[in-house]
Design a protein around this motif. Structure first.
Motif, PDB file in Angstrom:
ATOM      1  N   THR A 141       0.836  -1.193   0.000  1.00 54.21           N
ATOM      2  CA  THR A 141       0.000   0.000   0.000  1.00 54.21           C
ATOM      3  C   THR A 141       0.871   1.242   0.000  1.00 54.21           C
ATOM      4  O   THR A 141       1.692   1.417   0.907  1.00 54.21           O
ATOM      5  CB  THR A 141      -0.902   0.016   1.247  1.00 54.21           C
ATOM      6  N   PRO A 142       0.754   2.117  -0.995  1.00 51.89           N
ATOM      7  CA  PRO A 142       1.521   3.368  -0.971  1.00 51.89           C
ATOM      8  C   PRO A 142       1.150   4.207   0.242  1.00 51.89           C
ATOM      9  O   PRO A 142       0.033   4.132   0.750  1.00 51.89           O
ATOM     10  CB  PRO A 142       1.115   4.059  -2.277  1.00 51.89           C
ATOM     11  N   GLY A 143       2.100   5.020   0.678  1.00 54.51           N
ATOM     12  CA  GLY A 143       1.856   5.907   1.806  1.00 54.51           C
ATOM     13  C   GLY A 143       2.315   5.311   3.121  1.00 54.51           C
ATOM     14  O   GLY A 143       2.876   4.221   3.174  1.00 54.51           O
ATOM     15  N   GLY A 144       2.059   6.034   4.189  1.00 55.93           N
ATOM     16  CA  GLY A 144       2.417   5.568   5.515  1.00 55.93           C
ATOM     17  C   GLY A 144       3.861   5.878   5.877  1.00 55.93           C
ATOM     18  O   GLY A 144       4.667   6.289   5.033  1.00 55.93           O
ATOM     19  N   THR A 145       4.177   5.678   7.141  1.00 57.28           N
ATOM     20  CA  THR A 145       5.520   5.936   7.660  1.00 57.28           C
ATOM     21  C   THR A 145       6.161   4.639   8.127  1.00 57.28           C
ATOM     22  O   THR A 145       5.583   3.919   8.958  1.00 57.28           O
ATOM     23  CB  THR A 145       5.466   6.934   8.840  1.00 57.28           C
ATOM     24  N   LEU A 146       7.312   4.330   7.582  1.00 55.60           N
ATOM     25  CA  LEU A 146       8.065   3.141   7.971  1.00 55.60           C
ATOM     26  C   LEU A 146       8.847   3.447   9.241  1.00 55.60           C
ATOM     27  O   LEU A 146       9.416   4.536   9.391  1.00 55.60           O
ATOM     28  CB  LEU A 146       9.010   2.736   6.844  1.00 55.60           C
ATOM     29  N   ILE A 147       8.892   2.482  10.150  1.00 57.30           N
ATOM     30  CA  ILE A 147       9.649   2.642  11.392  1.00 57.30           C
ATOM     31  C   ILE A 147      10.893   1.753  11.308  1.00 57.30           C
ATOM     32  O   ILE A 147      10.784   0.536  11.167  1.00 57.30           O
ATOM     33  CB  ILE A 147       8.820   2.254  12.631  1.00 57.30           C
ATOM     34  N   TYR A 148      12.055   2.384  11.374  1.00 59.78           N
ATOM     35  CA  TYR A 148      13.342   1.679  11.315  1.00 59.78           C
ATOM     36  C   TYR A 148      14.002   1.798  12.685  1.00 59.78           C
ATOM     37  O   TYR A 148      14.044   2.882  13.273  1.00 59.78           O
ATOM     38  CB  TYR A 148      14.222   2.325  10.250  1.00 59.78           C
ATOM     39  N   ALA A 149      14.521   0.693  13.201  1.00 55.52           N
ATOM     40  CA  ALA A 149      15.198   0.704  14.500  1.00 55.52           C
ATOM     41  C   ALA A 149      16.643   0.269  14.318  1.00 55.52           C
ATOM     42  O   ALA A 149      16.916  -0.853  13.885  1.00 55.52           O
ATOM     43  CB  ALA A 149      14.485  -0.216  15.479  1.00 55.52           C
ATOM     44  N   SER A 150      17.560   1.165  14.649  1.00 53.94           N
ATOM     45  CA  SER A 150      18.981   0.896  14.468  1.00 53.94           C
ATOM     46  C   SER A 150      19.650   0.555  15.791  1.00 53.94           C
ATOM     47  O   SER A 150      19.373   1.170  16.829  1.00 53.94           O
ATOM     48  CB  SER A 150      19.678   2.118  13.851  1.00 53.94           C
TER      49      SER A 150
END
Length: 547
Positions: free
Chosen positions: A43-52
Motif C-alpha cells: 500500500t503506498p503511503g504511511g511511515t516506515l519505522i526503522y530501529a537501528s
C-alpha cells in the motif's frame, strides 16, 4: 522503476548468503542495488519505522567523521556522484559521464541535467567543488571522506554541468571512493549554514528529507516529492516518511519488530536471525565491502612489536569453534584481509591454524619464559598484557562472546587479555591515545583500496577528525610501495596482482587475525521492496512500501 531481483519471503529468511542481481540495469532507482525483498501486495503511503542498533550519529552529515551509522541514515537523503552495480562496475548517478587523462591526473565529470537539491538550489559544478573542498577542510573534521579525496589538489568549474578534478598522483580507486556515502553530495547552501546546523539536517537530493532530529530517540524523514532517480525518472518514494529510531539493545529491537512496533531492524543477533526463519519476518544479508571483521595487533608497541608474539597470539586464539556456535551459521570464517565481496581478496588458511605448542615455543623464544602466580607470562617483571577495547556499538553480543573465548584461549599460553567494553566515543578515545594492543575495528570502503587506508604507513597519521585507520601500526616500505603502485595503475590485472602481494605481506606479518565478513543483516516485517546498494551495502527505501 527498473526491474529488481525478487526473492520469496521464505527464501530471504533461509538464505544467509548475499542476495544479489547479476543483471541489474545500471542507473536504477537506487543507483543499483543488491539484496532485495519480495514484491508482494503493498500500500503506498504511511511511515516506515526503522530501529537501528548502531550508535546514534553525533552528526547527520557523513562528511563530518565518516562512520557506518552515518552512511546508513544518510543513504535516505544524500546521493553520491556515481553508483556501482553488483558486478562492481561504476554506474551513473549525479554524474552522467566521466573520463580520465592518459596520465591519470585529470578527471572530467559531466553532471546530470536539471537536478536540484531539496532546497531548490542546483546540483552544478560549483556544488561539487564546494563538497570536495568541504571534505578537505580540516575544520570539517572528516576522516573517511577526507582520505577518499586526498589526492585531489584542485576542483575546476568548467561550466555549470562540467567539473574537472586535478590530482597530485593517479588514483585508480577514485570512482570507487566517489560512490560512497561519505563523499555524497549536499547543498552548498546547507553547508554554508555552519557545521552545527548542517549536522542537524543536511540537504541533499535523496528520496527523503530530514524533517527533525530528537537526540537519543529518533530522526524524522519525509518524502522528497520532487525526487528524480539515477536514470532521470521523476518518481517519488511510495512511503510518506521514515521514523529512524535508535534502540541499542538487540533483544528490545527484535521484540519491537515481532510485535509490529517497528518494520525494519539492523544488527540482529544470530539467534534472532535463525528464529525468524519460516516466519513472516524476512532476512536480508548484505555483506559490506572493504575489510573483514578482524582483530588487529598493534605492532607499534610492546608486546606485539615482536612478530613471534603476534604469531603466538594468533596460533593460540582458536576462533573457529566460537564462530560456528555463536553465529549459528550466519558467519563464515575468513582468512583474508578483504571481504568476500571483493574480487581482489586472497586467502591463506595455512597461516592461521591453531597450534598451542607452537605458540608456547614462540613465546619462549621471544623471552616470555616466566609465569606469575596467576599463570600469565612475564618478562623482566612485566606481565604479557594485551589491552583490548571493545566497541559495544559495533560488536554484537555474539562477537563479544567470541572475544571472551579468544581471551580464555590466549590465557592458556600466558597472555593476559583485558577486554574493556566501551561506547563508540570512548572507544575512539582509547584508539586515539594508543591505549590498546589489540582491537576489532571494522572499516567499510568500496574496493581493495581499503588496504592502502588500513596498512599504508601514512594511515598511522590521524585525519582532521583525529581518527587514524592503521590500527596495526604497520610501517613497511615494501608494503607502501605495492599499495602506492596499485593506486597508480589503471590496469586491473596489474592492480589485482599488486593487491595480492600486499595482502600476503599483511597476512604473513601476523598483523591481523581475520574472523569473518563484516556482519550486515536486516530483518523486516510488514514492508516490501527494501533494497541495499552495491556501494557500501546500506538499505534504501525508495521502492519500499508497507504491506
Amino acid at each position: 522503476r527498473n526491474t529488481l531481483a525478487v526473492l520469496t519471503t521464505a527464501a530471504i529468511a533461509l538464505t544467509l548468503a548475499a542476495c544479489s542481481t547479476s543483471d541489474s540495469p545500471a542507473g536504477d532507482a537506487s543507483g543499483s542495488s543488491s539484496a532485495s525483498q519480495e514484491a508482494t501486495e503493498a500500500t503506498p503511503g504511511g511511515t516506515l519505522i526503522y530501529a537501528s542498533g548502531d550508535a546514534e550519529p553525533t552528526c547527520l552529515d557523513p562528511h563530518v567523521g565518516g562512520n557506518y551509522p552515518q552512511a546508513l541514515i544518510s543513504t535516505q537523503y544524500l546521493e553520491p556522484l556515481v553508483g556501482r552495480d553488483a558486478s562492481g562496475a561504476i554506474t551513473p548517478w549525479l554524474a552522467q559521464e566521466w573520463s580520465v587523462s592518459e596520465d591519470g591526473l585529470t578527471w572530467d565529470f559531466t553532471l546530470a541535467p536539471d537536478r536540484t537539491f531539496t532546497d531548490g538550489t542546483p546540483v552544478d559544478a560549483e556544488a561539487i567543488k564546494v563538497n570536495i573542498e568541504h571534505l578537505q577542510n580540516p575544520d570539517t573534521g572528516s576522516s573517511t571522506g577526507y582520505l577518499a579525496v586526498g589526492k585531489v589538489t584542485e576542483v575546476e568549474v568548467v561550466d555549470a554541468t562540467h567539473v574537472r578534478l586535478h590530482l597530485s598522483a593517479p588514483d585508480s580507486a577514485l570512482l570507487e571512493s566517489l560512490s560512497q556515502q561519505w563523499t555524497a553530495i549536499q547543498s552548498p547552501a546547507g553547508i554554508a549554514r555552519g557545521k552545527d546546523e548542517n549536522c542537524a539536517a543536511p540537504i541533499g537530493t535523496g528520496p527523503f528529507v530530514v524533517e527533525g532530529w530528537t537526540p537519543q530517540q529518533q530522526v524524522d524523514l519525509v518524502r522528497n516529492e520532487n525526487y528524480i532517480t539515477a536514470d532521470g525518472e521523476a518518481s517519488p518514494a511510495l512511503l510518506e516518511g521514515i521514523t529512524w529510531r535508535f534502540i541499542p539493545d538487540a533483544a528490545t529491537r527484535y521484540a519491537a519488530l515481532t510485535s509490529g512496533e517497528v518494520n525494519v531492524i539492523d544488527n540482529p543477533q544470530p539467534d534472532f536471525i535463525v528464529a525468524s526463519e519460516g516466519t513472516e519476518v524476512s532476512h536480508i544479508d548484505a555483506p559490506r565491502p572493504g575489510s573483514v571483521n578482524r582483530i588487529e595487533l598493534n605492532a607499534g608497541q610492546a608486546p606485539f612489536d615482536d612478530i613471534r608474539v603476534r604469531e603466538a597470539f594468533i596460533r593460540a586464539a582458536d576462533p573457529n569453534p566460537g564462530i560456528e556456535t555463536l553465529f549459528a551459521g550466519t558467519a563464515t570464517r575468513s582468512y583474508s584481509p578483504l571481504a568476500s565481496v571483493e574480487s581482489a581478496a586472497i586467502s591463506d588458511e595455512s597461516l592461521f591454524g591453531t597450534d598451542v605448542e607452537a605458540a608456547n615455543t614462540l613465546l619462549d623464544e621471544a623471552g616470555w619464559t616466566e609465569r606469575d602466580t596467576d599463570g600469565y607470562r612475564t618478562k623482566d617483571g612485566v606481565r604479557l598484557t594485551v589491552r583490548f577495547p571493545v566497541s559495544t556499538n559495533q560488536s554484537v553480543a555474539a562477537e563479544q562472546s567470541l572475544f571472551e573465548q579468544i581471551q580464555a584461549n590466549a590465557k592458556d599460553v600466558g597472555f593476559e587479555v583485558i577486554l574493556t567494553p566501551l561506547d563508540l566515543s570512548a572507544w575512539y578515545g582509547a584508539l586515539g591515545a594508543h591505549e590498546y594492543e589489540a582491537v576489532s575495528a571494522p572499516y567499510t570502503k568500496v574496493g581493495p583500496d581499503v588496504l592502502r587506508i588500513l596498512y599504508h604507513s601514512a594511515g598511522t597519521v590521524p585525519a582532521p577528525s583525529g581518527y587514524f585507520a592503521n590500527h596495526a601500526q604497520v610501517k613497511d616500505p615494501a608494503l607502501d610501495a605495492l599499495l602506492d603502485a596499485a593506486s597508480a595503475t589503471s590496469d586491473e590485472t596489474e592492480r589485482a596482482d599488486l593487491y595480492a602481494q600486499a595482502q600476503q605481506i599483511v597476512l604473513e606479518g601476523y598483523y591481523i587475525l581475520p574472523l569473518f565478513d563484516q556482519q550486515n543483516h536486516f530483518l523486516a516485517q510488514g514492508v516490501t521492496g527494501i533494497t541495499t546498494l552495491d556501494t557500501v551495502s546500506t538499505p534504501t527505501f525508495v521502492d519500499a512500501a508497507l504491506s
